[in-house]
Motif scaffolding. Structure first.
Motif, PDB file in Angstrom:
ATOM      1  N   LYS A 252       0.834  -1.176  -0.028  1.00  0.00           N
ATOM      2  CA  LYS A 252       0.228   0.155  -0.056  1.00  0.00           C
ATOM      3  C   LYS A 252       0.787   1.089  -0.080  1.00  0.00           C
ATOM      4  CE  LYS A 252      -4.128  -1.999   2.112  1.00  0.00           C
ATOM      5  NZ  LYS A 252      -5.252  -1.972   3.099  1.00  0.00           N
ATOM      6  N   LEU A 253       1.829   1.409   0.694  1.00  0.00           N
ATOM      7  CA  LEU A 253       2.839   2.334   0.978  1.00  0.00           C
ATOM      8  C   LEU A 253       3.623   2.601  -0.563  1.00  0.00           C
ATOM      9  CD1 LEU A 253       4.244   4.683   2.247  1.00  0.00           C
ATOM     10  CD2 LEU A 253       6.002   2.898   3.083  1.00  0.00           C
TER      11      LEU A 253
ATOM     12  N   THR B  77      -2.040  15.922  -3.207  1.00  0.00           N
ATOM     13  CA  THR B  77      -2.409  15.982  -1.870  1.00  0.00           C
ATOM     14  C   THR B  77      -2.310  14.817  -1.235  1.00  0.00           C
ATOM     15  OG1 THR B  77      -4.636  15.438  -2.125  1.00  0.00           O
ATOM     16  CG2 THR B  77      -3.980  17.555  -2.511  1.00  0.00           C
ATOM     17  N   ILE B  78      -2.200  14.853   0.165  1.00  0.00           N
ATOM     18  CA  ILE B  78      -2.329  13.842   1.104  1.00  0.00           C
ATOM     19  C   ILE B  78      -3.339  12.942   1.066  1.00  0.00           C
ATOM     20  CG2 ILE B  78      -1.861  12.863   3.510  1.00  0.00           C
ATOM     21  CD1 ILE B  78      -0.194  15.291   4.044  1.00  0.00           C
ATOM     22  N   THR B  79      -4.635  13.416   0.903  1.00  0.00           N
ATOM     23  CA  THR B  79      -5.833  13.034   0.606  1.00  0.00           C
ATOM     24  C   THR B  79      -5.722  11.864  -0.790  1.00  0.00           C
ATOM     25  OG1 THR B  79      -7.022  14.561   1.685  1.00  0.00           O
ATOM     26  CG2 THR B  79      -8.246  13.133   0.291  1.00  0.00           C
TER      27      THR B  79
ATOM     28  N   VAL C  27      -4.970   6.276  -3.297  1.00  0.00           N
ATOM     29  CA  VAL C  27      -4.353   5.681  -4.095  1.00  0.00           C
ATOM     30  C   VAL C  27      -3.996   4.393  -3.224  1.00  0.00           C
ATOM     31  CG1 VAL C  27      -1.845   5.229  -5.302  1.00  0.00           C
ATOM     32  CG2 VAL C  27      -3.592   7.402  -5.789  1.00  0.00           C
ATOM     33  N   ALA C  28      -3.509   4.470  -2.107  1.00  0.00           N
ATOM     34  CA  ALA C  28      -3.045   3.627  -1.335  1.00  0.00           C
ATOM     35  C   ALA C  28      -3.916   2.684  -0.492  1.00  0.00           C
ATOM     36  CB  ALA C  28      -1.976   4.046  -0.087  1.00  0.00           C
ATOM     37  N   GLY C  29      -5.279   3.211  -0.580  1.00  0.00           N
ATOM     38  CA  GLY C  29      -6.182   2.433   0.339  1.00  0.00           C
ATOM     39  C   GLY C  29      -6.144   2.426   1.579  1.00  0.00           C
ATOM     40  N   LEU C  30      -5.631   3.827   2.407  1.00  0.00           N
ATOM     41  CA  LEU C  30      -5.385   3.981   3.548  1.00  0.00           C
ATOM     42  C   LEU C  30      -6.037   5.139   4.216  1.00  0.00           C
ATOM     43  CD1 LEU C  30      -1.415   3.068   3.752  1.00  0.00           C
ATOM     44  CD2 LEU C  30      -3.475   1.504   4.500  1.00  0.00           C
ATOM     45  N   SER C  31      -6.121   5.442   5.113  1.00  0.00           N
ATOM     46  CA  SER C  31      -6.520   6.762   5.787  1.00  0.00           C
ATOM     47  C   SER C  31      -5.451   7.692   5.682  1.00  0.00           C
ATOM     48  CB  SER C  31      -6.956   6.755   7.415  1.00  0.00           C
ATOM     49  OG  SER C  31      -5.672   6.514   8.305  1.00  0.00           O
ATOM     50  N   VAL C  32      -5.840   9.079   5.720  1.00  0.00           N
ATOM     51  CA  VAL C  32      -4.793  10.072   5.724  1.00  0.00           C
ATOM     52  C   VAL C  32      -3.697   9.906   6.809  1.00  0.00           C
ATOM     53  CG1 VAL C  32      -4.388  12.649   5.971  1.00  0.00           C
ATOM     54  CG2 VAL C  32      -6.510  11.844   4.549  1.00  0.00           C
ATOM     55  N   ARG C  33      -3.879   9.635   8.203  1.00  0.00           N
ATOM     56  CA  ARG C  33      -3.372   9.302   9.170  1.00  0.00           C
ATOM     57  C   ARG C  33      -2.372   8.275   8.961  1.00  0.00           C
ATOM     58  NH1 ARG C  33      -4.833   8.921  15.752  1.00  0.00           N
ATOM     59  NH2 ARG C  33      -2.636   8.641  16.182  1.00  0.00           N
ATOM     60  N   SER C  34      -2.876   7.025   8.456  1.00  0.00           N
ATOM     61  CA  SER C  34      -1.961   5.933   8.241  1.00  0.00           C
ATOM     62  C   SER C  34      -1.043   6.161   7.042  1.00  0.00           C
ATOM     63  CB  SER C  34      -2.758   4.796   7.794  1.00  0.00           C
ATOM     64  OG  SER C  34      -3.803   4.310   8.711  1.00  0.00           O
TER      65      SER C  34
END
Length: 241
Positions: free
Chosen positions: A138-139, A155-157, A162-169
């Motif tokens: 994912k990263l 953007t981080i969003t 793209v990664a299928g993660l939350s912004v914080r993750s």
């Protein structure tokens, strides 16, 4: 690919502002919106299927699964341009004589794509070794997105999607793996792109400011300081090599 046979034109007046030259092909920046201006012109275009380009590129370059990016402003020497024109002539003859279902058409298409890759070879970034482990998939998707779209607003969003993660993750994954935030990593990639371009450009025809601005660096003083910290020299020194 686009080129003029008469007149004058600039394919991207909003950003690159590099004029087309008669008879010299330039890869059109079709991945983003552009404003094209031309005067008394005759223009020719060739569209190449991205999947077919990847297939041919895999035979010449270590492409793997990485996203291919192309420098659409890369200058080509006269021999390579002549090879490109010759391939288009052969492609046109193959279409007339054999049609799209013939072997000669298929081979002519491959030769045309091969000539295209000589004009604009794919640029493949070496991704950090930390991303090779399957658990970093994912990263890796986020990092590959940065490398493939470093010349676009990111953007981080967007990276989180793209990664299928939350912004914080996403933020935590970048800091844990690289020790920097996602946007700091993006700035590092953009600095690397500026460095690559400055090494290959002529200081008589381009300025550091033009290249830095193209890669999103608005404050040239801060840019120069960041560049010197990363490469051990100022951008003007790189350009004058």
């Amino acid at each position: 690919m686009s080129w003029l046979t008469a007149g004058s034109g600039t394919p991207d007046v909003l950003r690159d502002r590099v004029a087309l030259r008669v008879g010299v092909p330039m890869l059109f920046p079709a991945h983003r919106d552009v404003v094209f201006v031309a005067t008394d012109y005759d223009q020719q275009l060739v569209h190449l299927d991205r999947g077919f380009v990847r297939e041919v590129a895999a035979e010449r370059f270590d492409v793997g699964t990485r996203e291919m990016r192309f420098d659409h402003l890369r200058p080509a020497d006269s021999l390579i341009v002549r090879q490109w024109r010759d391939s288009l002539g052969a492609l046109a003859r193959a279409l007339r004589e054999g049609g799209t279902g013939s072997l000669v058409w298929h081979e002519a298409k491959r030769q045309t794509v091969d000539a295209f890759l000589r004009v604009v070879p794919p640029q493949l970034d070496q991704l950090p070794a930390e991303l090779l482990h399957p658990r970093q998939a994912k990263l890796r998707a986020a990092v590959e997105h940065i490398h493939a779209h470093a010349d676009d607003p990111i953007t981080i969003t967007e990276l989180a999607q793209v990664a299928g993660l939350s912004v914080r993750s996403v933020q935590e994954a970048f800091r844990r793996t690289f020790g920097v935030s996602p946007l700091s990593y993006l700035r590092q990639v953009r600095l690397d792109r500026v460095h690559e371009e400055l090494l290959g450009l002529d200081p008589r025809t381009v300025s550091v400011g033009q290249v830095a601005t193209r890669w999103g660096f608005a404050h040239l003083g801060r840019f120069s300081a960041s560049y010197a910290e990363r490469f051990g020299e100022y951008p003007k020194q790189t350009l004058r090599r």
